[in-house]
Design a protein around this motif. Structure first.
Motif, PDB file in Angstrom:
ATOM      1  N   ILE A  55       0.862  -1.178   0.000  1.00 29.76           N
ATOM      2  CA  ILE A  55       0.000   0.000   0.000  1.00 29.76           C
ATOM      3  C   ILE A  55       0.896   1.224   0.000  1.00 29.76           C
ATOM      4  N   VAL A  56       0.521   2.262  -0.744  1.00 32.39           N
ATOM      5  CA  VAL A  56       1.323   3.485  -0.793  1.00 32.39           C
ATOM      6  C   VAL A  56       0.835   4.438   0.289  1.00 32.39           C
ATOM      7  N   ASN A  57       1.779   4.994   1.056  1.00 28.56           N
ATOM      8  CA  ASN A  57       1.449   5.820   2.225  1.00 28.56           C
ATOM      9  C   ASN A  57       1.650   7.309   2.010  1.00 28.56           C
ATOM     10  N   ASP A  81       8.844  -8.387  -6.856  1.00 31.18           N
ATOM     11  CA  ASP A  81       7.996  -7.369  -7.459  1.00 31.18           C
ATOM     12  C   ASP A  81       6.671  -7.307  -6.693  1.00 31.18           C
ATOM     13  N   PHE A  82       6.422  -6.176  -6.033  1.00 32.21           N
ATOM     14  CA  PHE A  82       5.202  -5.970  -5.261  1.00 32.21           C
ATOM     15  C   PHE A  82       4.213  -5.131  -6.066  1.00 32.21           C
ATOM     16  N   ALA A  83       2.994  -5.611  -6.170  1.00 30.74           N
ATOM     17  CA  ALA A  83       1.946  -4.830  -6.832  1.00 30.74           C
ATOM     18  C   ALA A  83       1.377  -3.808  -5.861  1.00 30.74           C
ATOM     19  N   ILE A  84       1.152  -2.590  -6.341  1.00 30.90           N
ATOM     20  CA  ILE A  84       0.564  -1.536  -5.505  1.00 30.90           C
ATOM     21  C   ILE A  84      -0.947  -1.616  -5.675  1.00 30.90           C
ATOM     22  N   THR A  85      -1.637  -2.015  -4.605  1.00 32.70           N
ATOM     23  CA  THR A  85      -3.072  -2.282  -4.700  1.00 32.70           C
ATOM     24  C   THR A  85      -3.947  -1.269  -3.972  1.00 32.70           C
ATOM     25  N   SER A 100      -2.030  17.005 -10.737  1.00 36.90           N
ATOM     26  CA  SER A 100      -2.446  15.807 -11.463  1.00 36.90           C
ATOM     27  C   SER A 100      -1.867  14.550 -10.819  1.00 36.90           C
ATOM     28  N   VAL A 101      -2.649  13.458 -10.911  1.00 36.65           N
ATOM     29  CA  VAL A 101      -2.266  12.174 -10.344  1.00 36.65           C
ATOM     30  C   VAL A 101      -2.582  11.078 -11.348  1.00 36.65           C
ATOM     31  N   ILE A 102      -1.653  10.150 -11.493  1.00 38.13           N
ATOM     32  CA  ILE A 102      -1.894   8.957 -12.305  1.00 38.13           C
ATOM     33  C   ILE A 102      -1.886   7.752 -11.369  1.00 38.13           C
ATOM     34  N   ILE A 103      -2.992   7.015 -11.380  1.00 43.42           N
ATOM     35  CA  ILE A 103      -3.148   5.840 -10.515  1.00 43.42           C
ATOM     36  C   ILE A 103      -3.165   4.602 -11.408  1.00 43.42           C
ATOM     37  N   PRO A 104      -2.322   3.600 -11.111  1.00 42.17           N
ATOM     38  CA  PRO A 104      -2.226   2.441 -12.014  1.00 42.17           C
ATOM     39  C   PRO A 104      -3.418   1.499 -11.901  1.00 42.17           C
ATOM     40  N   LYS A 105      -3.494   0.579 -12.854  1.00 46.03           N
ATOM     41  CA  LYS A 105      -4.607  -0.366 -12.903  1.00 46.03           C
ATOM     42  C   LYS A 105      -4.594  -1.351 -11.741  1.00 46.03           C
ATOM     43  N   THR A 106      -3.458  -1.493 -11.069  1.00 44.00           N
ATOM     44  CA  THR A 106      -3.373  -2.435  -9.939  1.00 44.00           C
ATOM     45  C   THR A 106      -4.089  -1.939  -8.699  1.00 44.00           C
ATOM     46  N   VAL A 107      -4.271  -0.634  -8.567  1.00 44.20           N
ATOM     47  CA  VAL A 107      -4.903  -0.060  -7.371  1.00 44.20           C
ATOM     48  C   VAL A 107      -6.407  -0.291  -7.414  1.00 44.20           C
TER      49      VAL A 107
END
Length: 583
Positions: A55-57, A81-85, A100-107
């Motif tokens: 998780i990103v903090n 390799d850890f996926a950011i969910t 601006s923010v880009i959030i990946p498909k894994t989240v």
């Protein structure tokens, strides 16, 4: 040469990885890693097994002048390799320069306040499907368009001139409309399959709710101005103009919370009112119908105008003792029980500090544990003859200043009422904890009509010295006089067959006691830690538990009938044999 080049490349890559990530202790789940937009993002490992996730903090270090953040899909850390969910609560909150923010498909999850008060945030790109979004995740941003990911509505900004959910939307996530405080009307499209009560949290101006025809999951039958989960007959969300159609079985958690509703009729089909269902409403009167079996935690909490409750539930389960259903209802002064009510549920009106009037019907058989606990303004209650059972501390620390009893059952004695008291003739049972903590009471006379003293009835009466016992007493239950430390004199009647568990435990002043010929059993810890010096036991005694006289430090003699020494040595432990004395 090629082999050397590969080795050099691997060394370079390793050096780069070490430079990007901070070194931590082996078991530390936290680390930082540089992202494409140049910031060091903080992570916590959420799964150390496949599939590996973090998780990103937020940002490590200075957040001034940060304009753009691109969260990667994965981070490579310790050869994994850890996926950011997920994005953690308040991870990027308050970064005013962020645009601006880009959030990946894994989240899949954005938690509470993740981007709260990012006042410059206008653009947000989400690569995947957000399945959960916490409260105020985007509150205070400059986002001007609704956020959809696939068929999920994630967030609806408050500055829209028209609130309209897109056709084809299937899931309205929790807190999706939490910023829309001026929202007055809601239309749920036919395509919607999932919606939550808190999807519209803080939307307290809503006056109209409708579900489009053709929706296979929800409906708004009979123009009820509410969202109903069709198959379960469960109201999910209402508003200030809602009605509850007949046939509804459940009022869901927070279904009417903060709606401002001031009048509602609950039909006799409703069996369950869930937690906080009417939290912080404007109700002045509420009738609980006969059909209700359960009322959840804090169901009516903070209804500051609620003055009268007509309680008709015939057999309602105990309420939540940690979060009382009617707590903080500051105007609640009157509760009336319907003609068919048999049980006043345990914990039902505890902590209702302004409750003054309670009317019990002749159908009430039981008043549950702590039902009126700490109702400090309740000064009087008339107990009907139908009542057979009183729960522990049903009236404890209430404002009742007179003894509570019916013609047959003694229920409650106020702590400071009197130093001498005679229980009215005709009483058959003294209820559990009836005289518990009656601090001033020095002597009590129990009439011959009494056949039963229930658990802890006179426990911890610290000044009680003398008890004149009923000659008809058949049952004296667990701890009846436990730790009444000044008790010196009590006559045990010939009608009693058993001295129950802990009945005289801790009665430090009780020195001399004669057990009558009717008694056949003395149970464990009956006189434990008491002041007994001399006790006379009858030949009728068949058993005495090993701990019955333990810790009686003053015990000198146990008097027994002549010729019974062998019998008592058989039923008593050797440690007491030296104290046996025939008389």
């Amino acid at each position: 040469m090629k082999k050397l080049a590969v080795i050099l490349m691997l060394i370079a890559y390793s050096a780069f990885a070490i430079a990007q990530a901070e070194v931590h202790k082996p078991n530390d789940p936290n680390f930082s890693m540089k992202c494409k937009t140049g910031q060091y993002l903080k992570y916590t490992i959420t799964s150390k097994e496949s599939p590996y996730t973090v998780i990103v903090n937020g940002i490590k270090g200075d957040t001034e002048n940060v304009k753009k953040i691109e969260i990667p899909e994965t981070v490579h850390y310790r050869n994994v390799d850890f996926a950011i969910t997920a994005i953690n609560k308040e991870a990027f909150s308050g970064i005013s320069t962020l645009t601006s923010v880009i959030i990946p498909k894994t989240v899949k999850t954005i938690r509470t306040g993740a981007f709260k008060d990012c006042s410059g945030l206008k653009s947000i790109k989400i690569g995947g499907i957000i399945e959960q979004c916490g409260e105020n995740a985007f509150t205070g941003t400059a986002i001007t368009k609704p956020i959809y990911t696939g068929k999920n509505l994630v967030y609806y900004p408050s500055n829209m001139s028209e609130y309209k959910i897109n056709e084809g939307t299937e899931y309205i996530l929790e807190y999706a409309f939490c910023d829309c405080k001026d929202l007055t009307s809601i239309l749920i499209p036919a395509s919607v399959k999932k919606v939550y009560a808190n999807s519209f949290a803080n939307c307290n101006k809503v006056e109209n709710i409708a579900v489009a025809e053709g929706n296979k999951t929800f409906d708004s039958r009979n123009n009820c101005n509410a969202i109903i989960l069709t198959d379960e007959n469960k109201i999910i969300r209402g508003c200030k103009n809602s009605t509850i159609p007949n046939g509804i079985k459940t009022i869901a958690r927070i279904a009417f919370a903060n709606t401002g509703i001031n009048k509602i009729e609950i039909p006799n089909s409703v069996t369950t009112i869930e937690d906080s269902a009417f939290y912080n409403c404007e109700l002045s009167t509420i009738t609980i119908p006969e059909s209700v079996k359960g009322i959840g935690a804090s169901a009516f909490i903070k209804n500051n105008k609620l003055a009268v409750i007509n309680f008709n539930a015939t057999n309602c389960n105990p309420l939540n003792k940690d979060y009382p259903a009617f707590e903080q209802c500051q105007s609640l002064t009157s509760v009336n029980f319907g003609d068919n009510v048999e049980i006043v549920p345990a914990f039902s009106f505890m902590n209702c500090g302004e409750l003054r009037y309670v009317t019990l019907s002749n159908s009430v058989k039981e008043i549950g544990e702590k039902a009126f606990f700490e109702c400090k303004m309740l000064s009087y209650l008339e107990l009907t003859n139908s009542v057979e059972k009183i729960g522990i501390q049903a009236f404890y620390e209430s404002g009742i200043s007179e003894p509570v009893h019916s013609d047959y059952l003694f229920a409650y004695f106020p702590a400071d009422y009197a130093t001498e008291y005679t229980i009215p003739d005709g009483i058959k049972t003294i209820a559990k904890w009836a005289f518990h903590y009656a601090d001033n009471l020095k002597s009590v006379t129990i009439p011959n009509s009494v056949t039963k003293i229930e658990e802890f009835a006179f426990s911890e009466c610290k000044d009680l010295e003398t008890v004149v016992m009923s000659n008809s007493l058949e049952t004296m239950e667990l701890g009846a006089f436990r730790y009444s430390q000044k008790l010196k004199k009590i006559n045990i009647p010939q009608s009693l067959k058993t001295i129950d568990i802990e009945v005289f435990m801790g009665c430090a002043s009780l020195e001399n006691l004669v057990i009558p010929n009717s008694v056949t059993d003395i149970k464990k810890q009956a006189f434990y830690d008491s002041g007994i010096k001399y006790i006379t036991l009858p030949e009728s005694l068949n058993s005495i538990y090993v701990t019955a006289l333990r810790e009686c430090m003053n015990l000198k003699y146990i008097y027994i009938p002549k010729g019974s020494l062998a019998h008592f040595k058989k039923i008593m432990e050797p440690e007491f044999h030296s104290k046996l004395k025939e008389k």
